[in-house]
Scaffold this active site. Structure first.
Site, short mmCIF file in Angstrom:
data_model
loop_
_atom_site.label_atom_id
_atom_site.label_comp_id
_atom_site.label_asym_id
_atom_site.label_seq_id
_atom_site.Cartn_x
_atom_site.Cartn_y
_atom_site.Cartn_z
N ASN A 43 53.35 88.56 4.28
CA ASN A 43 52.15 88.38 3.56
C ASN A 43 51.35 89.19 4.24
O ASN A 43 51.16 89.41 5.29
CB ASN A 43 51.58 86.95 3.64
CG ASN A 43 52.48 85.90 2.53
OD1 ASN A 43 53.08 86.52 1.90
ND2 ASN A 43 52.37 84.67 2.82
N SER A 86 47.28 69.37 18.96
CA SER A 86 46.93 69.13 20.25
C SER A 86 47.68 68.05 20.82
O SER A 86 47.57 67.65 21.96
CB SER A 86 45.40 68.64 19.98
OG SER A 86 45.24 67.52 19.37
N ASP A 130 54.27 79.02 13.50
CA ASP A 130 55.17 80.07 13.14
C ASP A 130 55.43 80.60 14.62
O ASP A 130 56.54 81.20 15.13
CB ASP A 130 54.59 81.25 12.47
CG ASP A 130 54.23 80.59 10.99
OD1 ASP A 130 54.78 79.85 10.73
OD2 ASP A 130 53.29 81.24 10.48
N GLY A 167 43.47 85.35 13.49
CA GLY A 167 44.44 86.04 12.84
C GLY A 167 45.87 85.63 13.01
O GLY A 167 45.89 84.33 13.82
O1 RIB Z 1 51.62 79.91 8.62
C1 RIB Z 1 50.79 80.57 8.41
C2 RIB Z 1 50.88 81.58 7.25
O2 RIB Z 1 50.96 81.00 6.30
C3 RIB Z 1 49.96 82.63 6.93
O3 RIB Z 1 50.06 84.08 7.90
C4 RIB Z 1 49.94 83.00 5.45
O4 RIB Z 1 50.38 84.12 5.20
C5 RIB Z 1 50.83 81.96 5.10
O5 RIB Z 1 52.05 82.35 4.85
#
Ligand code: RIB
Length: 292
Positions: free
Chosen positions: A10, A206, A237, A272
């Site tokens: 994305n 947390s 992620d 970010g």
């Molecule tokens: O997990 C975060 C992500 O979720 C973002 O970077 C956004 O693109 C969505 O896919």
């Protein structure tokens, strides 16, 4: 050993707000920025920055070459990313409040137009010691998971964004299910009883993270490292990518949890998503400063 990732890519459009708007409300943002995102791309960047040999499989539009450059600069193998003429690159509108919490709208675009029939071939070089990462922002999840399991590889599925039917479809093909606490609650409510996976990775912000080995009944808990968050986008992620990379290099579960937790802690102190994921050297330096 290597990591393969069928994952979304994305472009994140990020709006900083004092607070998130309520239905019917119009608010002006305090700032606007664009960056690399997508749960898949973020996990690939995390795994590659952790030091794993990482191959991304996915799709994007014909424009936006900077996105590919940024993935490649992070050390991700981009040979498995297709450029589709009739689709736009997936993108996300991310609203961030003053505490760093977010609300996200995604437009899948090319992420949901991946040629599923090509996935078994794309994964033909997978070894039994390799790992496949999948999240719920692309099509082709079951086809890829099947191909990976046929080769004896580990499959880590991040049930995000959560969708019960998608989770149910992938469960028989997954080795480890990764979720945040909210996603876990939804899964347990919608799928009572035993889960047909070897392990559950549950991140709790947390409150830390835990891994439940469903084959032995053992659970490990990793407390969160205390930090001042500015942006939680992509923290899960980062955790998943680092955790997978740690298992890929042969670390045990407690070590993988600690490494991933440190990486996610650093990430939330930076604005970010993909661009804010720390390198392995940064994570090791952070860990070296922590009390034992
Ligand atoms: O997990 C975060 C992500 O979720 C973002 O970077 C956004 O693109 C969505 O896919």
């Amino acid at each position: 050993m290597a990591i393969w990732n069928l994952g979304s890519i994305n472009i994140d459009h990020v709006y900083r707000m004092d607070s998130l708007p309520s239905p019917g409300e119009t608010l002006a943002s305090r700032s606007y920025s664009i960056g690399l995102g997508g749960k898949g791309a973020n996990q690939s960047v995390a795994a590659a920055r952790a030091g794993a040999s990482t191959h991304h499989l996915g799709a994007m539009g014909r424009a936006d070459g900077w996105v590919l450059e940024r993935l490649a600069d992070s050390g991700v193998d981009i040979a498995g990313i297709r450029r589709l003429a009739d689709e736009v690159t997936g993108h996300a509108l991310i609203l961030l409040d003053a505490e760093g919490e977010n609300a996200i709208v995604i437009h899948p675009g090319a992420n949901r137009a991946i040629d599923e029939t090509a996935l078994p071939d794309a994964l033909s070089n997978m070894a039994p010691s390799d790992t496949l990462l999948i999240q719920n922002e692309t099509n082709g999840q079951v086809a890829a998971a099947r191909a990976a399991r046929t080769r004896g590889a580990r499959v880590i599925y991040s049930a995000a964004p959560f969708d019960l039917e998608a989770a149910r479809a992938i469960l028989p093909h997954a080795t480890i299910l990764a979720m945040n606490a909210g996603e876990a609650r939804q899964l347990f409510a919608g799928h009572p009883g035993d889960l047909p996976v070897a392990g559950l990775l549950i991140t709790m912000g947390s409150e830390g993270a835990e891994y439940r080995d469903l084959t032995t009944g053992q659970t490990w808990h990793q407390p969160a490292f205390p930090v001042d968050p500015v942006d939680t986008t992509g923290a899960g992620d980062t955790f998943a990518g680092y955790f997978a990379a740690a298992l890929d290099e042969g670390r045990d579960i407690p070590a993988a949890l600690r490494l991933a937790s440190a990486a996610a802690a650093i990430k939330v102190t930076r604005p970010g998503a993909g661009d804010a994921i720390p390198t392995r050297a940064e994570v090791e330096a952070f860990l070296a400063r922590q009390p034992i």
